[in-house]
Design an enzyme around this catalytic site. Structure first.
Site, PDB file in Angstrom:
ATOM      1  N   PHE A  60      -3.007  -3.790  -2.847  1.00  0.00           N
ATOM      2  CA  PHE A  60      -3.605  -2.932  -1.815  1.00  0.00           C
ATOM      3  C   PHE A  60      -2.586  -1.918  -1.291  1.00  0.00           C
ATOM      4  CE2 PHE A  60      -5.582  -7.174  -1.068  1.00  0.00           C
ATOM      5  CZ  PHE A  60      -6.930  -6.851  -1.127  1.00  0.00           C
ATOM      6  N   SER A  62     -10.681   3.660  -6.102  1.00  0.00           N
ATOM      7  CA  SER A  62     -11.568   4.346  -5.162  1.00  0.00           C
ATOM      8  C   SER A  62     -12.630   5.135  -5.912  1.00  0.00           C
ATOM      9  CB  SER A  62     -10.709   5.297  -4.320  1.00  0.00           C
ATOM     10  OG  SER A  62     -11.510   6.198  -3.612  1.00  0.00           O
ATOM     11  N   LEU A  79     -15.008   8.208   9.283  1.00  0.00           N
ATOM     12  CA  LEU A  79     -16.143   8.326  10.198  1.00  0.00           C
ATOM     13  C   LEU A  79     -16.284   7.151  11.170  1.00  0.00           C
ATOM     14  CD1 LEU A  79     -18.721   9.832  11.063  1.00  0.00           C
ATOM     15  CD2 LEU A  79     -19.943   8.572   9.266  1.00  0.00           C
ATOM     16  N   TYR A 116      -4.074  12.193  -3.080  1.00  0.00           N
ATOM     17  CA  TYR A 116      -4.379  10.765  -2.927  1.00  0.00           C
ATOM     18  C   TYR A 116      -5.271  10.300  -4.076  1.00  0.00           C
ATOM     19  CZ  TYR A 116      -6.963   6.642  -1.535  1.00  0.00           C
ATOM     20  OH  TYR A 116      -7.558   5.405  -1.552  1.00  0.00           O
ATOM     21  N   PHE A 126     -16.242   1.985  -2.438  1.00  0.00           N
ATOM     22  CA  PHE A 126     -16.939   3.136  -1.870  1.00  0.00           C
ATOM     23  C   PHE A 126     -16.464   3.294  -0.417  1.00  0.00           C
ATOM     24  CE2 PHE A 126     -19.365   5.138  -5.180  1.00  0.00           C
ATOM     25  CZ  PHE A 126     -18.961   4.326  -6.229  1.00  0.00           C
ATOM     26  N   LYS A 136      -4.719   7.524  -7.459  1.00  0.00           N
ATOM     27  CA  LYS A 136      -5.601   6.423  -7.896  1.00  0.00           C
ATOM     28  C   LYS A 136      -5.939   6.584  -9.377  1.00  0.00           C
ATOM     29  CE  LYS A 136      -5.944   4.145  -4.063  1.00  0.00           C
ATOM     30  NZ  LYS A 136      -5.207   2.907  -3.927  1.00  0.00           N
ATOM     31  N   ARG A 138     -23.051   8.798   2.062  1.00  0.00           N
ATOM     32  CA  ARG A 138     -22.033   7.923   1.461  1.00  0.00           C
ATOM     33  C   ARG A 138     -22.586   6.517   1.302  1.00  0.00           C
ATOM     34  NH1 ARG A 138     -20.294  12.159   0.903  1.00  0.00           N
ATOM     35  NH2 ARG A 138     -18.278  13.070   1.431  1.00  0.00           N
TER      36      ARG A 138
HETATM   37  P1  NAD Z   1      -4.367  -0.005   4.936  1.00  0.00           P
HETATM   38  O1  NAD Z   1      -3.470   1.150   5.177  1.00  0.00           O
HETATM   39  O2  NAD Z   1      -4.976  -0.677   6.099  1.00  0.00           O
HETATM   40  O3  NAD Z   1      -3.627  -1.108   4.030  1.00  0.00           O
HETATM   41  C1  NAD Z   1      -2.619  -0.780   3.123  1.00  0.00           C
HETATM   42  C2  NAD Z   1      -1.417  -1.643   3.465  1.00  0.00           C
HETATM   43  O4  NAD Z   1      -0.355  -1.372   2.548  1.00  0.00           O
HETATM   44  C3  NAD Z   1      -0.871  -1.400   4.865  1.00  0.00           C
HETATM   45  O5  NAD Z   1      -0.759  -2.644   5.519  1.00  0.00           O
HETATM   46  C4  NAD Z   1       0.490  -0.752   4.642  1.00  0.00           C
HETATM   47  O6  NAD Z   1       1.411  -1.104   5.653  1.00  0.00           O
HETATM   48  C5  NAD Z   1       0.854  -1.329   3.285  1.00  0.00           C
HETATM   49  N1  NAD Z   1       1.787  -0.530   2.483  1.00  0.00           N
HETATM   50  C6  NAD Z   1       1.705   0.766   2.111  1.00  0.00           C
HETATM   51  N2  NAD Z   1       2.767   1.105   1.354  1.00  0.00           N
HETATM   52  C7  NAD Z   1       3.524  -0.008   1.216  1.00  0.00           C
HETATM   53  C8  NAD Z   1       4.740  -0.296   0.556  1.00  0.00           C
HETATM   54  N3  NAD Z   1       5.419   0.625  -0.134  1.00  0.00           N
HETATM   55  N4  NAD Z   1       5.230  -1.555   0.637  1.00  0.00           N
HETATM   56  C9  NAD Z   1       4.577  -2.516   1.350  1.00  0.00           C
HETATM   57  N5  NAD Z   1       3.427  -2.296   1.990  1.00  0.00           N
HETATM   58  C10 NAD Z   1       2.902  -1.051   1.933  1.00  0.00           C
HETATM   59  O7  NAD Z   1      -5.510   0.501   3.931  1.00  0.00           O
HETATM   60  P2  NAD Z   1      -6.832  -0.229   3.441  1.00  0.00           P
HETATM   61  O8  NAD Z   1      -7.970   0.535   3.971  1.00  0.00           O
HETATM   62  O9  NAD Z   1      -6.726  -1.671   3.679  1.00  0.00           O
HETATM   63  O10 NAD Z   1      -6.733   0.088   1.897  1.00  0.00           O
HETATM   64  C11 NAD Z   1      -6.155  -0.812   0.974  1.00  0.00           C
HETATM   65  C12 NAD Z   1      -6.123  -0.159  -0.388  1.00  0.00           C
HETATM   66  O11 NAD Z   1      -7.448   0.224  -0.754  1.00  0.00           O
HETATM   67  C13 NAD Z   1      -5.291   1.135  -0.431  1.00  0.00           C
HETATM   68  O12 NAD Z   1      -4.628   1.181  -1.672  1.00  0.00           O
HETATM   69  C14 NAD Z   1      -6.339   2.234  -0.355  1.00  0.00           C
HETATM   70  O13 NAD Z   1      -5.911   3.403  -0.987  1.00  0.00           O
HETATM   71  C15 NAD Z   1      -7.486   1.600  -1.112  1.00  0.00           C
HETATM   72  N6  NAD Z   1      -8.792   2.158  -0.739  1.00  0.00           N
HETATM   73  C16 NAD Z   1      -9.174   2.171   0.585  1.00  0.00           C
HETATM   74  C17 NAD Z   1     -10.394   2.724   0.942  1.00  0.00           C
HETATM   75  C18 NAD Z   1     -10.795   2.820   2.382  1.00  0.00           C
HETATM   76  O14 NAD Z   1     -11.690   3.607   2.702  1.00  0.00           O
HETATM   77  N7  NAD Z   1     -10.214   2.045   3.288  1.00  0.00           N
HETATM   78  C19 NAD Z   1     -11.244   3.251  -0.048  1.00  0.00           C
HETATM   79  C20 NAD Z   1     -10.832   3.190  -1.391  1.00  0.00           C
HETATM   80  C21 NAD Z   1      -9.604   2.642  -1.723  1.00  0.00           C
HETATM   81  C1  WQD Z   2     -17.495   9.929   5.584  1.00  0.00           C
HETATM   82  C2  WQD Z   2     -18.469  11.025   5.975  1.00  0.00           C
HETATM   83  C3  WQD Z   2     -17.435  13.158   6.404  1.00  0.00           C
HETATM   84  C4  WQD Z   2     -15.234  11.972   9.986  1.00  0.00           C
HETATM   85  C5  WQD Z   2     -12.637   8.853   2.279  1.00  0.00           C
HETATM   86  C6  WQD Z   2     -11.745   9.152   1.100  1.00  0.00           C
HETATM   87  C7  WQD Z   2     -12.052   8.215  -0.030  1.00  0.00           C
HETATM   88  C8  WQD Z   2     -11.964   6.778   0.440  1.00  0.00           C
HETATM   89  C9  WQD Z   2     -12.831   6.529   1.639  1.00  0.00           C
HETATM   90  C10 WQD Z   2      -9.809   5.884   0.605  1.00  0.00           C
HETATM   91  C11 WQD Z   2     -18.159  12.362   5.311  1.00  0.00           C
HETATM   92  C12 WQD Z   2     -18.084  12.599   7.648  1.00  0.00           C
HETATM   93  C13 WQD Z   2     -16.048  11.953   8.869  1.00  0.00           C
HETATM   94  C14 WQD Z   2     -15.628  12.748  11.111  1.00  0.00           C
HETATM   95  C15 WQD Z   2     -17.623  13.386   9.927  1.00  0.00           C
HETATM   96  N1  WQD Z   2     -10.646   6.534   0.911  1.00  0.00           N
HETATM   97  N2  WQD Z   2     -17.213  12.647   8.841  1.00  0.00           N
HETATM   98  N3  WQD Z   2     -16.814  13.423  11.025  1.00  0.00           N
HETATM   99  O1  WQD Z   2     -14.465  11.249   2.980  1.00  0.00           O
HETATM  100  O2  WQD Z   2     -16.316   9.735   2.131  1.00  0.00           O
HETATM  101  O3  WQD Z   2     -13.974   9.062   1.882  1.00  0.00           O
HETATM  102  O4  WQD Z   2     -12.495   7.477   2.675  1.00  0.00           O
HETATM  103  O5  WQD Z   2      -9.108   5.288   0.140  1.00  0.00           O
HETATM  104  O6  WQD Z   2     -11.134   8.465  -1.044  1.00  0.00           O
HETATM  105  O7  WQD Z   2     -11.961  10.483   0.694  1.00  0.00           O
HETATM  106  O8  WQD Z   2     -14.948   9.030   4.123  1.00  0.00           O
HETATM  107  O9  WQD Z   2     -15.058   8.250   6.449  1.00  0.00           O
HETATM  108  O10 WQD Z   2     -13.699  10.314   5.922  1.00  0.00           O
HETATM  109  O11 WQD Z   2     -16.183  10.427   5.775  1.00  0.00           O
HETATM  110  O12 WQD Z   2     -18.678  14.021   9.895  1.00  0.00           O
HETATM  111  O13 WQD Z   2     -14.942  12.824  12.122  1.00  0.00           O
HETATM  112  O14 WQD Z   2     -18.358  11.254   7.384  1.00  0.00           O
HETATM  113  O15 WQD Z   2     -17.651  14.550   6.293  1.00  0.00           O
HETATM  114  O16 WQD Z   2     -19.371  12.967   5.019  1.00  0.00           O
HETATM  115  P1  WQD Z   2     -14.964   9.906   2.760  1.00  0.00           P
HETATM  116  P2  WQD Z   2     -14.882   9.469   5.635  1.00  0.00           P
END
Ligand code: NAD
Ligand code: WQD
Length: 337
Positions: free
Chosen positions: A80, A124, A199, A148, A177, A152, A230
């Site tokens: 993660f 992602s 959001l 970003y 998602f 991925k 979404r």
């Molecule tokens: P998050 O930031 O809450 O968790 C990521 C964790 O990784 C954090 O605790 C951070 O401190 C740690 N971290 C980052 N770099 C590090 C390093 N070099 N060494 C040790 N720890 C490190 O994010 P999340 O929402 O829990 O996301 C987890 C994973 O899922 C991420 O890779 C993110 O890109 C991916 N992801 C998240 C979403 C989302 O919308 N939350 C969507 C798609 C993919």
């Molecule tokens: C959702 C919807 C915005 C904030 C992102 C990353 C994706 C994945 C998940 C991580 C969109 C709208 C948002 C606000 C708004 N990430 N919005 N006002 O953009 O679908 O995805 O997070 O790892 O890679 O791109 O998610 O939550 O930012 O936005 O209207 O203040 O809400 O335009 O339609 P997104 P989001």
């Protein structure tokens, strides 16, 4: 099984730790707390009544990670640990490539040296680029709109190449998602620092009075109500998907990709309305300009995970809104009280 969660103190990692522990697995967390804090691990221990071995360390640090692999008999890694702020990645691309790619390479090297053969990776939906949804795992990766997303896509390729070179390796690429919601206990949840990019945390902070108004980014998209749609998924469902993936990895080799979504999109306005009706709290909002890089629509074809992993999202949009609010209202400043 002993599962190493790299970045396990974060939002998705902490919820996954709960599901793994409740299913009887052991959890080792490595996190540098760059976007989290140790309190989330304590809370996971409170929820589950089980203890976690944890290390404050940078996953890029090969020397420290080698020691951690030597001290623990790891069966499977979930990766993660990544930086995830899309906007920041366009301003600081090198920081994103360095952190996200190097953590992956270090984990792969340590796994090879320690004989660990299974890795589950947080990918992602962004890797689908601008294709027409629903997104199916057999679609090629598309062009990402930000660094970003490219990290991925590159990490998916690196992990796939490594699996192709080692017939003993299992790589599971999970394409998330839009995770929202929180554990129903209200003890763990998403804890963004500064102004939230996503959001649901923004909506919750407006509900709590921490922010004055939500700006909906664009009301003139070619969607039923003009706002973007979404595939929002409850973080507990997402965490259960990880448990299924880890268990699947025990008996399968090679690379598998799974979408983790519900298959049903909701618009920004539908989210605001659902939040209001399920919590009884009004959201002050205005419709503003489009946010650069946003796609009108994104949702999963979630059938492969159902068929192969036996996993389906179960929670409703109402659950997602209620649990987000439960977490926000009980922890107005997140973990840092
Ligand atoms: P998050 O930031 O809450 O968790 C990521 C964790 O990784 C954090 O605790 C951070 O401190 C740690 N971290 C980052 N770099 C590090 C390093 N070099 N060494 C040790 N720890 C490190 O994010 P999340 O929402 O829990 O996301 C987890 C994973 O899922 C991420 O890779 C993110 O890109 C991916 N992801 C998240 C979403 C989302 O919308 N939350 C969507 C798609 C993919
Ligand atoms: C959702 C919807 C915005 C904030 C992102 C990353 C994706 C994945 C998940 C991580 C969109 C709208 C948002 C606000 C708004 N990430 N919005 N006002 O953009 O679908 O995805 O997070 O790892 O890679 O791109 O998610 O939550 O930012 O936005 O209207 O203040 O809400 O335009 O339609 P997104 P989001």
């Amino acid at each position: 099984m002993v599962v190493l969660l790299a970045g396990g103190a974060g939002y998705i990692g902490s919820h996954t730790a709960v599901e793994l522990l409740n299913a009887g697995h052991d959890v080792v967390i490595v996190d540098d707390y760059s976007n989290s804090c140790p309190e989330s691990i304590k809370r996971v221990e409170e929820i589950t009544g089980k203890s976690i071995v944890s290390y404050e360390a940078d996953v890029k640090d090969k020397e420290v990670m080698t020691k951690i692999f030597a001290e623990n008999k790891i069966d499977c890694v979930i990766h993660f640990a990544g930086l995830k702020a899309v906007g920041e990645s366009t301003r600081l691309p090198a920081k994103y490539y360095r952190n996200n790619i190097d953590t992956t390479l270090t984990l792969l090297e340590c796994m090879k040296e320690a004989g660990v053969k299974k890795i589950v990776f947080s990918s992602s939906a962004t890797v689908y680029g601008e294709q027409k949804p629903p997104y199916v795992e057999t679609m090629p990766r598309g062009a990402c709109s930000n660094p970003y997303g490219w990290t991925k896509a590159m990490m998916e390729q690196i992990l796939t190449d490594c699996a192709n070179a080692d017939s003993e390796l299992t790589v599971i690429l999970l394409r998330y998602f839009n995770p929202i919601g929180a554990h129903p206990s209200g003890k763990i949840g998403e804890d963004p620092q500064g102004i939230p990019n996503n959001l649901m945390p923004y909506v919750s902070q407006v509900a709590a009075g921490r922010r004055e108004q939500l700006t909906i980014f664009g009301g003139d998209y070619d969607t039923p109500d003009g706002t973007c749609r979404r595939d929002y998924i409850h973080v507990v469902d997402l965490a259960c998907g990880h448990l299924k993936a880890v268990e699947y990895a025990q008996s399968h080799k090679g690379v598998e990709i799974f979408n983790l979504g519900t298959g049903t999109p909701y618009s920004v306005l539908e989210i605001v309305n659902a939040f209001e009706s399920s919590t009884g709290v009004k959201i002050n909002y205005v419709i503003g300009d489009r946010r650069p890089g946003d796609l009108p629509d994104s949702w999963a074809d979630a059938s492969k995970a159902a068929k192969v992993l036996g996993w389906e999202a179960k929670k409703t949009l109402e659950d997602m809104c209620k649990d987000s609010w439960n977490w926000q209202s009980h922890n107005p400043n997140g973990y840092r009280q």
